[in-house]
Design a protein around this motif. Structure first.
Motif, PDB file in Angstrom:
ATOM      1  N   VAL A  11       0.838  -1.255  -0.129  1.00  0.00           N
ATOM      2  CA  VAL A  11       0.100   0.018  -0.071  1.00  0.00           C
ATOM      3  C   VAL A  11       1.038   1.148  -0.135  1.00  0.00           C
ATOM      4  O   VAL A  11       2.124   1.182   0.482  1.00  0.00           O
ATOM      5  CB  VAL A  11      -0.968  -0.108   1.332  1.00  0.00           C
ATOM      6  CG1 VAL A  11      -1.908  -1.063   1.231  1.00  0.00           C
ATOM      7  CG2 VAL A  11      -0.299   0.070   2.394  1.00  0.00           C
ATOM      8  N   TYR A  12       0.408   2.395  -0.703  1.00  0.00           N
ATOM      9  CA  TYR A  12       1.267   3.593  -0.708  1.00  0.00           C
ATOM     10  C   TYR A  12       0.369   4.718  -0.848  1.00  0.00           C
ATOM     11  O   TYR A  12      -0.766   4.678  -1.352  1.00  0.00           O
ATOM     12  CB  TYR A  12       2.106   3.240  -1.841  1.00  0.00           C
ATOM     13  CG  TYR A  12       1.386   3.302  -3.261  1.00  0.00           C
ATOM     14  CD1 TYR A  12       1.304   4.554  -3.956  1.00  0.00           C
ATOM     15  CD2 TYR A  12       0.996   2.160  -3.769  1.00  0.00           C
ATOM     16  CE1 TYR A  12       0.676   4.512  -5.037  1.00  0.00           C
ATOM     17  CE2 TYR A  12       0.274   2.341  -4.994  1.00  0.00           C
ATOM     18  CZ  TYR A  12       0.202   3.232  -5.756  1.00  0.00           C
ATOM     19  OH  TYR A  12      -0.277   3.247  -6.868  1.00  0.00           O
ATOM     20  N   ASP A  33      -0.766  -8.007  -3.865  1.00  0.00           N
ATOM     21  CA  ASP A  33      -1.596  -6.898  -4.002  1.00  0.00           C
ATOM     22  C   ASP A  33      -1.170  -5.519  -4.032  1.00  0.00           C
ATOM     23  O   ASP A  33      -0.168  -5.359  -3.026  1.00  0.00           O
ATOM     24  CB  ASP A  33      -2.595  -7.190  -3.393  1.00  0.00           C
ATOM     25  CG  ASP A  33      -3.459  -8.706  -3.574  1.00  0.00           C
ATOM     26  OD1 ASP A  33      -3.084  -9.205  -4.700  1.00  0.00           O
ATOM     27  OD2 ASP A  33      -4.286  -9.114  -2.859  1.00  0.00           O
ATOM     28  N   LEU A  34      -1.401  -4.650  -4.700  1.00  0.00           N
ATOM     29  CA  LEU A  34      -1.090  -3.344  -4.745  1.00  0.00           C
ATOM     30  C   LEU A  34      -2.170  -2.383  -4.797  1.00  0.00           C
ATOM     31  O   LEU A  34      -3.004  -2.389  -5.295  1.00  0.00           O
ATOM     32  CB  LEU A  34      -0.062  -3.073  -6.117  1.00  0.00           C
ATOM     33  CG  LEU A  34       0.361  -1.647  -6.286  1.00  0.00           C
ATOM     34  CD1 LEU A  34       1.467  -1.689  -5.613  1.00  0.00           C
ATOM     35  CD2 LEU A  34       1.279  -1.827  -7.714  1.00  0.00           C
ATOM     36  N   PHE A  35      -2.147  -1.356  -3.575  1.00  0.00           N
ATOM     37  CA  PHE A  35      -3.322  -0.694  -3.379  1.00  0.00           C
ATOM     38  C   PHE A  35      -2.678   0.947  -3.335  1.00  0.00           C
ATOM     39  O   PHE A  35      -1.839   1.078  -2.407  1.00  0.00           O
ATOM     40  CB  PHE A  35      -3.871  -0.998  -2.076  1.00  0.00           C
ATOM     41  CG  PHE A  35      -4.900  -2.113  -2.231  1.00  0.00           C
ATOM     42  CD1 PHE A  35      -6.077  -2.141  -2.797  1.00  0.00           C
ATOM     43  CD2 PHE A  35      -4.339  -3.315  -1.940  1.00  0.00           C
ATOM     44  CE1 PHE A  35      -6.885  -3.391  -3.071  1.00  0.00           C
ATOM     45  CE2 PHE A  35      -5.054  -4.430  -2.072  1.00  0.00           C
ATOM     46  CZ  PHE A  35      -6.460  -4.507  -2.258  1.00  0.00           C
ATOM     47  N   LYS A  36      -3.455   1.839  -3.785  1.00  0.00           N
ATOM     48  CA  LYS A  36      -3.118   3.174  -3.496  1.00  0.00           C
ATOM     49  C   LYS A  36      -3.979   3.643  -2.544  1.00  0.00           C
ATOM     50  O   LYS A  36      -5.016   3.695  -2.505  1.00  0.00           O
ATOM     51  CB  LYS A  36      -3.201   3.951  -4.999  1.00  0.00           C
ATOM     52  CG  LYS A  36      -2.810   5.607  -4.723  1.00  0.00           C
ATOM     53  CD  LYS A  36      -3.076   6.200  -6.302  1.00  0.00           C
ATOM     54  CE  LYS A  36      -2.716   7.656  -5.967  1.00  0.00           C
ATOM     55  NZ  LYS A  36      -2.847   8.415  -7.271  1.00  0.00           N
ATOM     56  N   ILE A  78       2.392 -10.099   5.267  1.00  0.00           N
ATOM     57  CA  ILE A  78       3.401  -8.852   5.052  1.00  0.00           C
ATOM     58  C   ILE A  78       2.516  -7.707   4.560  1.00  0.00           C
ATOM     59  O   ILE A  78       2.132  -7.716   3.398  1.00  0.00           O
ATOM     60  CB  ILE A  78       4.596  -9.399   4.328  1.00  0.00           C
ATOM     61  CG1 ILE A  78       5.187 -10.660   4.836  1.00  0.00           C
ATOM     62  CG2 ILE A  78       5.592  -8.452   4.050  1.00  0.00           C
ATOM     63  CD1 ILE A  78       6.535 -11.489   3.957  1.00  0.00           C
ATOM     64  N   VAL A  79       2.770  -6.619   5.187  1.00  0.00           N
ATOM     65  CA  VAL A  79       2.398  -5.300   4.763  1.00  0.00           C
ATOM     66  C   VAL A  79       3.450  -4.328   4.295  1.00  0.00           C
ATOM     67  O   VAL A  79       3.988  -4.045   5.353  1.00  0.00           O
ATOM     68  CB  VAL A  79       1.291  -4.982   5.486  1.00  0.00           C
ATOM     69  CG1 VAL A  79       0.654  -3.575   4.829  1.00  0.00           C
ATOM     70  CG2 VAL A  79       0.153  -5.934   5.858  1.00  0.00           C
ATOM     71  N   PHE A  80       3.607  -3.969   3.168  1.00  0.00           N
ATOM     72  CA  PHE A  80       4.581  -2.993   2.660  1.00  0.00           C
ATOM     73  C   PHE A  80       3.747  -1.530   2.656  1.00  0.00           C
ATOM     74  O   PHE A  80       2.619  -1.712   2.292  1.00  0.00           O
ATOM     75  CB  PHE A  80       5.126  -2.965   1.506  1.00  0.00           C
ATOM     76  CG  PHE A  80       6.043  -4.426   1.263  1.00  0.00           C
ATOM     77  CD1 PHE A  80       7.453  -4.021   1.349  1.00  0.00           C
ATOM     78  CD2 PHE A  80       5.680  -5.475   0.921  1.00  0.00           C
ATOM     79  CE1 PHE A  80       8.397  -5.094   1.362  1.00  0.00           C
ATOM     80  CE2 PHE A  80       6.696  -6.519   0.620  1.00  0.00           C
ATOM     81  CZ  PHE A  80       7.915  -6.446   0.894  1.00  0.00           C
ATOM     82  N   ILE A 109       6.616  -3.579   6.624  1.00  0.00           N
ATOM     83  CA  ILE A 109       7.677  -3.113   6.252  1.00  0.00           C
ATOM     84  C   ILE A 109       7.597  -1.739   5.543  1.00  0.00           C
ATOM     85  O   ILE A 109       6.853  -1.697   4.182  1.00  0.00           O
ATOM     86  CB  ILE A 109       8.094  -4.058   5.044  1.00  0.00           C
ATOM     87  CG1 ILE A 109       8.407  -5.463   5.772  1.00  0.00           C
ATOM     88  CG2 ILE A 109       9.811  -3.815   4.423  1.00  0.00           C
ATOM     89  CD1 ILE A 109       8.792  -6.877   4.642  1.00  0.00           C
ATOM     90  N   PRO A 110       8.071  -0.636   6.164  1.00  0.00           N
ATOM     91  CA  PRO A 110       7.728   0.660   5.518  1.00  0.00           C
ATOM     92  C   PRO A 110       8.949   1.050   4.448  1.00  0.00           C
ATOM     93  O   PRO A 110      10.081   0.556   4.225  1.00  0.00           O
ATOM     94  CB  PRO A 110       7.917   1.804   6.697  1.00  0.00           C
ATOM     95  CG  PRO A 110       9.048   0.860   7.428  1.00  0.00           C
ATOM     96  CD  PRO A 110       8.458  -0.714   7.367  1.00  0.00           C
ATOM     97  N   PHE A 111       8.555   1.852   3.326  1.00  0.00           N
ATOM     98  CA  PHE A 111       9.414   2.504   2.526  1.00  0.00           C
ATOM     99  C   PHE A 111       9.134   3.939   2.403  1.00  0.00           C
ATOM    100  O   PHE A 111       7.843   4.279   2.475  1.00  0.00           O
ATOM    101  CB  PHE A 111       9.509   1.757   1.273  1.00  0.00           C
ATOM    102  CG  PHE A 111       8.179   1.580   0.408  1.00  0.00           C
ATOM    103  CD1 PHE A 111       7.804   2.418  -0.767  1.00  0.00           C
ATOM    104  CD2 PHE A 111       7.372   0.512   0.929  1.00  0.00           C
ATOM    105  CE1 PHE A 111       6.609   2.195  -1.464  1.00  0.00           C
ATOM    106  CE2 PHE A 111       6.429   0.265  -0.012  1.00  0.00           C
ATOM    107  CZ  PHE A 111       5.832   1.184  -0.897  1.00  0.00           C
ATOM    108  N   ASN A 112      10.075   4.674   2.094  1.00  0.00           N
ATOM    109  CA  ASN A 112       9.713   6.076   2.188  1.00  0.00           C
ATOM    110  C   ASN A 112      10.447   6.692   1.175  1.00  0.00           C
ATOM    111  O   ASN A 112      11.497   6.572   0.660  1.00  0.00           O
ATOM    112  CB  ASN A 112      10.403   6.782   3.607  1.00  0.00           C
ATOM    113  CG  ASN A 112      10.204   8.128   3.671  1.00  0.00           C
ATOM    114  OD1 ASN A 112      11.432   8.692   3.237  1.00  0.00           O
ATOM    115  ND2 ASN A 112       9.481   8.992   4.098  1.00  0.00           N
TER     116      ASN A 112
END
Length: 179
Positions: A11-12, A33-36, A78-80, A109-112
Motif C-alpha cells: 500500500v502506498y 496486491d498493490l493498493f493506492k 506482510i504489509v509494505f 515493512i515501510p518504505f519512504n
C-alpha cells in the motif's frame, strides 16, 4: 493490481508519483496486491496550498476520510507501507489508513520517499501505530523536490538505481523474490 493468492500487500500514498514508483518496483520483485491510499476529497493541486492543508491536518490531528478500503486485509501476512515524508512526518491519510485495521500477527515493512531530508519521524510513527505487529527495517529513497519544481524523478536512470536499492533492501531483509 491484485492476486488473491498472495500473502503480501503493498500500500502506498503518493502525491508526485515517486512513492508509487517504489511500490511498483517492490511489486515487480515480490508480487502481491498493490493498493493506492486515496482520500475521498483530493488534496489541492497547488503545492503551497497542499502544504498548508497538511500542516493544519497534522497540527489539529485531522484524519481525512479515505476511498481506499481493503476488504480482505486479514489474509495478508506482510504489509509494505509506502509513504512520502510530509513536514518530517506521516501524511495524515496514511494514519487514517493504518487506524482502519488490526495489525496483530502482521509483518510491516515501510518504505519512504522524500525531498532529501530523510524519513523524519515516519518510521517511528508507523511503529507506534501498528503495535503489536512486527516492524522490519524500512527503506528511504530520495524522490523529488516539489518545492523546487522537481516532481517525479524516479524514472529512467534514477529508477534503475532505485530498483537496485530495492533489490538490495529486500535481500537484506531476507525476503524471497517472487518475480
Amino acid at each position: 493490481m491484485t492476486n488473491s493468492e498472495s500473502k503480501n500487500v503493498i500500500v502506498y500514498f503518493t502525491r508526485t508519483g515517486n512513492t508509487q514508483a517504489i511500490a511498483e518496483l517492490i511489486h515487480k520483485k515480490r508480487g502481491g496486491d498493490l493498493f493506492k491510499i486515496e482520500t475521498r476529497l483530493p488534496y489541492p493541486i497547488d503545492y503551497q496550498q497542499q502544504v498548508a492543508q497538511n500542516v493544519s491536518e497534522q497540527t489539529n490531528d485531522v484524519l481525512p476520510s479515505l476511498k481506499t478500503k481493503i476488504i480482505n486485509f486479514a489474509q495478508y501476512e506482510i504489509v509494505f507501507i509506502g509513504i512520502p515524508t510530509w513536514n518530517m512526518a506521516l501524511p495524515q491519510p496514511v494514519i487514517s489508513f493504518i487506524k482502519q485495521y488490526d495489525w496483530r500477527g502482521k509483518t510491516v515493512i515501510p518504505f519512504n520517499t522524500n525531498g532529501g531530508y530523510g524519513p523524519g519521524t515516519t518510521f517511528a510513527q508507523i511503529q507506534n501505530l501498528i503495535t503489536p505487529a512486527n516492524l522490519l527495517p524500512g527503506l528511504t529513497i530520495k524522490g523529488g523536490e516539489e518545492i523546487n519544481g522537481k516532481k517525479l524523478v524516479i524514472k529512467d536512470n534514477v529508477r534503475l538505481q532505485a530498483e537496485q536499492q530495492v533489490n538490495d533492501w529486500l535481500y537484506q531483509l531476507n525476503l524471497p523474490l517472487y518475480k
